[in-house]
Design a protein around this motif. Structure first.
Motif, PDB file in Angstrom:
ATOM      1  N   LYS A 125       0.724  -1.226  -0.124  1.00 29.22           N
ATOM      2  CA  LYS A 125      -0.076  -0.041  -0.042  1.00 29.22           C
ATOM      3  C   LYS A 125       0.872   1.166  -0.020  1.00 29.22           C
ATOM      4  O   LYS A 125       1.756   1.325   0.913  1.00 29.22           O
ATOM      5  CB  LYS A 125      -0.992   0.110   1.361  1.00 29.22           C
ATOM      6  N   ARG A 126       0.589   2.287  -0.893  1.00 31.90           N
ATOM      7  CA  ARG A 126       1.306   3.429  -0.922  1.00 31.90           C
ATOM      8  C   ARG A 126       0.312   4.478  -0.876  1.00 31.90           C
ATOM      9  O   ARG A 126      -0.291   4.531  -1.898  1.00 31.90           O
ATOM     10  CB  ARG A 126       2.165   3.490  -2.220  1.00 31.90           C
ATOM     11  N   ASP A 127       0.367   5.474   0.132  1.00 31.82           N
ATOM     12  CA  ASP A 127      -0.847   6.314   0.194  1.00 31.82           C
ATOM     13  C   ASP A 127      -2.150   5.837  -0.133  1.00 31.82           C
ATOM     14  O   ASP A 127      -3.174   6.361  -0.646  1.00 31.82           O
ATOM     15  CB  ASP A 127      -0.760   7.545  -0.550  1.00 31.82           C
ATOM     16  N   GLY A 128      -2.444   4.776   0.612  1.00 27.74           N
ATOM     17  CA  GLY A 128      -3.637   3.856   0.416  1.00 27.74           C
ATOM     18  C   GLY A 128      -4.062   2.976  -0.897  1.00 27.74           C
ATOM     19  O   GLY A 128      -5.138   2.588  -1.036  1.00 27.74           O
ATOM     20  N   VAL A 129      -3.084   3.229  -1.710  1.00 27.05           N
ATOM     21  CA  VAL A 129      -3.464   2.532  -2.980  1.00 27.05           C
ATOM     22  C   VAL A 129      -2.377   1.239  -3.064  1.00 27.05           C
ATOM     23  O   VAL A 129      -1.322   1.513  -2.740  1.00 27.05           O
ATOM     24  CB  VAL A 129      -2.880   3.620  -4.397  1.00 27.05           C
ATOM     25  N   ASP A 130      -3.006   0.296  -3.649  1.00 32.78           N
ATOM     26  CA  ASP A 130      -2.253  -0.849  -4.018  1.00 32.78           C
ATOM     27  C   ASP A 130      -1.299  -0.619  -5.128  1.00 32.78           C
ATOM     28  O   ASP A 130      -1.671  -0.453  -6.335  1.00 32.78           O
ATOM     29  CB  ASP A 130      -3.147  -2.062  -4.482  1.00 32.78           C
ATOM     30  N   ASP A 156      17.587 -18.530 -27.610  1.00 38.82           N
ATOM     31  CA  ASP A 156      18.736 -18.260 -28.488  1.00 38.82           C
ATOM     32  C   ASP A 156      19.951 -18.085 -27.391  1.00 38.82           C
ATOM     33  O   ASP A 156      21.189 -17.643 -27.697  1.00 38.82           O
ATOM     34  CB  ASP A 156      18.706 -17.087 -29.209  1.00 38.82           C
ATOM     35  N   GLY A 157      19.787 -18.124 -26.018  1.00 42.09           N
ATOM     36  CA  GLY A 157      20.870 -18.241 -24.980  1.00 42.09           C
ATOM     37  C   GLY A 157      20.834 -16.635 -24.410  1.00 42.09           C
ATOM     38  O   GLY A 157      21.791 -16.492 -23.364  1.00 42.09           O
ATOM     39  N   THR A 158      20.194 -15.606 -24.874  1.00 41.01           N
ATOM     40  CA  THR A 158      20.312 -14.199 -24.253  1.00 41.01           C
ATOM     41  C   THR A 158      19.249 -14.470 -22.895  1.00 41.01           C
ATOM     42  O   THR A 158      18.318 -15.153 -22.805  1.00 41.01           O
ATOM     43  CB  THR A 158      19.648 -13.166 -25.185  1.00 41.01           C
ATOM     44  N   THR A 159      19.410 -13.358 -22.223  1.00 39.48           N
ATOM     45  CA  THR A 159      18.677 -12.996 -21.161  1.00 39.48           C
ATOM     46  C   THR A 159      18.070 -11.630 -21.037  1.00 39.48           C
ATOM     47  O   THR A 159      18.788 -10.776 -21.691  1.00 39.48           O
ATOM     48  CB  THR A 159      19.362 -13.351 -19.800  1.00 39.48           C
ATOM     49  N   SER A 160      17.010 -11.217 -20.519  1.00 40.79           N
ATOM     50  CA  SER A 160      16.695  -9.787 -20.273  1.00 40.79           C
ATOM     51  C   SER A 160      15.665  -9.615 -19.087  1.00 40.79           C
ATOM     52  O   SER A 160      15.326 -10.749 -18.437  1.00 40.79           O
ATOM     53  CB  SER A 160      15.850  -9.422 -21.600  1.00 40.79           C
ATOM     54  N   ARG A 161      15.346  -8.365 -18.629  1.00 40.06           N
ATOM     55  CA  ARG A 161      14.962  -8.276 -17.378  1.00 40.06           C
ATOM     56  C   ARG A 161      13.826  -7.097 -17.884  1.00 40.06           C
ATOM     57  O   ARG A 161      14.270  -5.861 -18.308  1.00 40.06           O
ATOM     58  CB  ARG A 161      15.818  -7.844 -16.263  1.00 40.06           C
ATOM     59  N   ARG A 162      12.538  -7.342 -17.155  1.00 35.22           N
ATOM     60  CA  ARG A 162      11.690  -5.989 -17.169  1.00 35.22           C
ATOM     61  C   ARG A 162      11.102  -5.990 -15.786  1.00 35.22           C
ATOM     62  O   ARG A 162      10.754  -6.921 -15.297  1.00 35.22           O
ATOM     63  CB  ARG A 162      10.490  -6.404 -18.183  1.00 35.22           C
ATOM     64  N   VAL A 163      11.068  -4.673 -15.212  1.00 38.28           N
ATOM     65  CA  VAL A 163      10.565  -4.791 -13.998  1.00 38.28           C
ATOM     66  C   VAL A 163       9.141  -3.777 -14.022  1.00 38.28           C
ATOM     67  O   VAL A 163       9.304  -2.551 -14.620  1.00 38.28           O
ATOM     68  CB  VAL A 163      11.346  -4.055 -12.923  1.00 38.28           C
ATOM     69  N   TRP A 164       8.268  -4.307 -13.641  1.00 38.70           N
ATOM     70  CA  TRP A 164       6.745  -3.550 -13.906  1.00 38.70           C
ATOM     71  C   TRP A 164       6.473  -2.862 -12.596  1.00 38.70           C
ATOM     72  O   TRP A 164       6.631  -3.373 -11.610  1.00 38.70           O
ATOM     73  CB  TRP A 164       5.523  -4.542 -14.463  1.00 38.70           C
ATOM     74  N   THR A 165       5.845  -1.686 -12.669  1.00 36.19           N
ATOM     75  CA  THR A 165       5.251  -1.012 -11.358  1.00 36.19           C
ATOM     76  C   THR A 165       3.900  -1.092 -12.084  1.00 36.19           C
ATOM     77  O   THR A 165       3.396  -0.184 -12.799  1.00 36.19           O
ATOM     78  CB  THR A 165       5.919   0.362 -11.039  1.00 36.19           C
ATOM     79  N   ILE A 166       3.018  -1.666 -11.108  1.00 35.69           N
ATOM     80  CA  ILE A 166       1.434  -1.724 -11.475  1.00 35.69           C
ATOM     81  C   ILE A 166       0.877  -1.001 -10.440  1.00 35.69           C
ATOM     82  O   ILE A 166       0.930  -1.205  -9.212  1.00 35.69           O
ATOM     83  CB  ILE A 166       1.121  -3.208 -11.552  1.00 35.69           C
ATOM     84  N   THR A 167      -0.203  -0.005 -10.648  1.00 35.12           N
ATOM     85  CA  THR A 167      -1.095   0.388  -9.643  1.00 35.12           C
ATOM     86  C   THR A 167      -2.529   0.439  -9.923  1.00 35.12           C
ATOM     87  O   THR A 167      -2.963   0.390 -11.095  1.00 35.12           O
ATOM     88  CB  THR A 167      -0.697   2.199  -9.742  1.00 35.12           C
ATOM     89  N   ARG A 168      -2.992  -0.102  -8.709  1.00 33.63           N
ATOM     90  CA  ARG A 168      -4.469  -0.359  -8.950  1.00 33.63           C
ATOM     91  C   ARG A 168      -5.128   0.911  -9.060  1.00 33.63           C
ATOM     92  O   ARG A 168      -4.994   1.704  -8.114  1.00 33.63           O
ATOM     93  CB  ARG A 168      -5.232  -1.337  -7.793  1.00 33.63           C
TER      94      ARG A 168
END
Length: 180
Positions: free
Chosen positions: A71-76, A88-100
């Motif tokens: 909870k951030r300021d009452g929001v999920d 193909d042997g590669t790697t990657s990363r994605r970081v999502w920030t999701i707000t309800r």
């Protein structure tokens, strides 16, 4: 000539109407109800593939997601830290920030998402729409994603995404999630 022009205009309007697809509201009565904060909490494994517009499988992948909500300021607000291992042997990363935003709407951000992803949930379904900055052969293409997720049970979710550029279908991603 005027009749031909009107016929072309009518076909164009009908064609654009077909692009909107099925509304997420259609799944309101489906069970189990998808709650992103409940499903994407903990560790989730995913296996998927990318197919080009002809249906040929171009790449396969595994994704390991570490997910948490607070909870951030009452929001999920959720964080989905995705680690991809590609065929193909590669790697990657994605970081999502999701707000309800409310009971059925979400917004999401990630470094390779242009602007903000818009999500709507109803019943067991979630529809995400966003633009992904996709690196291909040394260039970056902004590609429209129409991303559908369907909760099957408390452990399994299926995901299907259609990719488009300038309205033309490029391919699709199919993905199965399994919650640990």
């Amino acid at each position: 000539m005027k009749t031909l022009w009107l016929a072309c205009l009518a076909c164009g309007v009908l064609g654009l109407g077909g692009c909107s697809g099925v509304p997420v509201e259609r799944y309101r009565g489906e069970q189990p109800v998808l709650d992103l904060a409940r499903y994407f909490n903990g560790t989730i494994d995913g296996w998927g593939m990318f197919q080009d517009r002809s249906g040929a499988v171009i790449k396969r992948f595994h994704v390991l997601i570490d997910a948490s909500w607070e909870k951030r300021d009452g929001v999920d607000v959720g964080t989905l830290d995705e680690h991809f291992s590609w065929s193909d042997g590669t790697t990657s990363r994605r970081v999502w920030t999701i707000t309800r935003v409310d009971a059925s709407h979400y917004v999401g951000r990630a470094d390779d998402v242009v602007g903000e992803a818009q999500g709507e949930a109803a019943g067991n379904a979630l529809r995400w729409r966003y633009v992904l900055a996709l690196p291909v052969d040394g260039r970056v293409w902004n590609v429209d994603f129409d991303d559908w997720m369907f909760l099957i049970d408390d452990k399994v979710m299926l995901n299907r995404s259609e990719m488009r550029k300038f309205g033309f279908r490029l391919g699709e991603v199919t993905l199965g999630f399994s919650k640990r």
